[in-house]
Design a protein around this motif. Structure first.
Motif, PDB file in Angstrom:
ATOM      1  N   GLU A   1       0.835  -1.210   0.000  1.00 12.31           N
ATOM      2  CA  GLU A   1       0.000   0.000   0.000  1.00 12.31           C
ATOM      3  C   GLU A   1       0.865   1.254   0.000  1.00 12.31           C
ATOM      4  O   GLU A   1       0.565   2.227  -0.700  1.00 12.31           O
ATOM      5  N   ARG A   2       1.958   1.233   0.757  1.00 14.38           N
ATOM      6  CA  ARG A   2       2.886   2.364   0.787  1.00 14.38           C
ATOM      7  C   ARG A   2       3.504   2.564  -0.600  1.00 14.38           C
ATOM      8  O   ARG A   2       3.657   3.710  -1.056  1.00 14.38           O
ATOM      9  N   ALA A   3       3.829   1.496  -1.269  1.00 11.86           N
ATOM     10  CA  ALA A   3       4.392   1.585  -2.618  1.00 11.86           C
ATOM     11  C   ALA A   3       3.376   2.181  -3.586  1.00 11.86           C
ATOM     12  O   ALA A   3       3.735   3.007  -4.434  1.00 11.86           O
ATOM     13  N   GLN A   4       2.107   1.788  -3.448  1.00 13.25           N
ATOM     14  CA  GLN A   4       1.070   2.345  -4.310  1.00 13.25           C
ATOM     15  C   GLN A   4       0.932   3.853  -4.095  1.00 13.25           C
ATOM     16  O   GLN A   4       0.775   4.610  -5.063  1.00 13.25           O
ATOM     17  N   ARG A   5       0.990   4.289  -2.839  1.00 16.11           N
ATOM     18  CA  ARG A   5       0.918   5.721  -2.552  1.00 16.11           C
ATOM     19  C   ARG A   5       2.115   6.458  -3.159  1.00 16.11           C
ATOM     20  O   ARG A   5       1.978   7.551  -3.700  1.00 16.11           O
TER      21      ARG A   5
ATOM     22  N   MET B   1       6.704  -4.448  -6.697  1.00 18.45           N
ATOM     23  CA  MET B   1       5.279  -4.777  -6.571  1.00 18.45           C
ATOM     24  C   MET B   1       4.955  -6.069  -7.312  1.00 18.45           C
ATOM     25  O   MET B   1       4.203  -6.908  -6.805  1.00 18.45           O
ATOM     26  N   LEU B   2       5.525  -6.242  -8.481  1.00 20.74           N
ATOM     27  CA  LEU B   2       5.301  -7.469  -9.246  1.00 20.74           C
ATOM     28  C   LEU B   2       5.852  -8.677  -8.494  1.00 20.74           C
ATOM     29  O   LEU B   2       5.195  -9.716  -8.406  1.00 20.74           O
ATOM     30  N   ALA B   3       7.039  -8.550  -7.942  1.00 19.56           N
ATOM     31  CA  ALA B   3       7.638  -9.655  -7.188  1.00 19.56           C
ATOM     32  C   ALA B   3       6.749 -10.032  -5.999  1.00 19.56           C
ATOM     33  O   ALA B   3       6.545 -11.215  -5.717  1.00 19.56           O
ATOM     34  N   PHE B   4       6.200  -9.038  -5.313  1.00 19.09           N
ATOM     35  CA  PHE B   4       5.310  -9.297  -4.182  1.00 19.09           C
ATOM     36  C   PHE B   4       4.056 -10.035  -4.651  1.00 19.09           C
ATOM     37  O   PHE B   4       3.635 -11.019  -4.046  1.00 19.09           O
ATOM     38  N   GLU B   5       3.458  -9.561  -5.749  1.00 14.89           N
ATOM     39  CA  GLU B   5       2.252 -10.206  -6.285  1.00 14.89           C
ATOM     40  C   GLU B   5       2.534 -11.651  -6.689  1.00 14.89           C
ATOM     41  O   GLU B   5       1.711 -12.541  -6.441  1.00 14.89           O
ATOM     42  N   LEU B   6       3.683 -11.897  -7.297  1.00 13.31           N
ATOM     43  CA  LEU B   6       4.034 -13.260  -7.700  1.00 13.31           C
ATOM     44  C   LEU B   6       4.231 -14.165  -6.488  1.00 13.31           C
ATOM     45  O   LEU B   6       3.830 -15.332  -6.509  1.00 13.31           O
ATOM     46  N   ARG B   7       4.850 -13.624  -5.426  1.00 21.63           N
ATOM     47  CA  ARG B   7       5.013 -14.421  -4.205  1.00 21.63           C
ATOM     48  C   ARG B   7       3.656 -14.765  -3.602  1.00 21.63           C
ATOM     49  O   ARG B   7       3.443 -15.878  -3.124  1.00 21.63           O
ATOM     50  N   LEU B   8       2.718 -13.828  -3.644  1.00 22.17           N
ATOM     51  CA  LEU B   8       1.383 -14.105  -3.133  1.00 22.17           C
ATOM     52  C   LEU B   8       0.704 -15.190  -3.954  1.00 22.17           C
ATOM     53  O   LEU B   8       0.065 -16.092  -3.397  1.00 22.17           O
TER      54      LEU B   8
END
Length: 55
Positions: free
Chosen positions: A14-18, A43-50
């Motif tokens: 969320e902080r990255a999105q802001r 952000m992409l790496a985080f989404e892929l880990r999820l």
């Protein structure tokens, strides 16, 4: 050299999105483009880990 951007939690995401929104409102510059690219990669790496964790 600065450290890479790493997102570990939903709050970090969320902080990255802001930050992306802040940067998009700022004037164009090479530093802005580098930071946007680093944020997008993190952000992409985080989404892929999820996604991997859900499978």
């Amino acid at each position: 050299m600065k450290e890479p951007i790493v997102i570990h939690t939903d709050e970090d995401y969320e902080r990255a999105q802001r930050r992306v929104a802040e940067l998009n409102a700022a004037a164009d510059s090479p530093a802005k483009e580098r930071e946007l690219a680093a944020l997008a990669e993190a952000m992409l790496a985080f989404e892929l880990r999820l996604d991997d964790a859900e499978e």
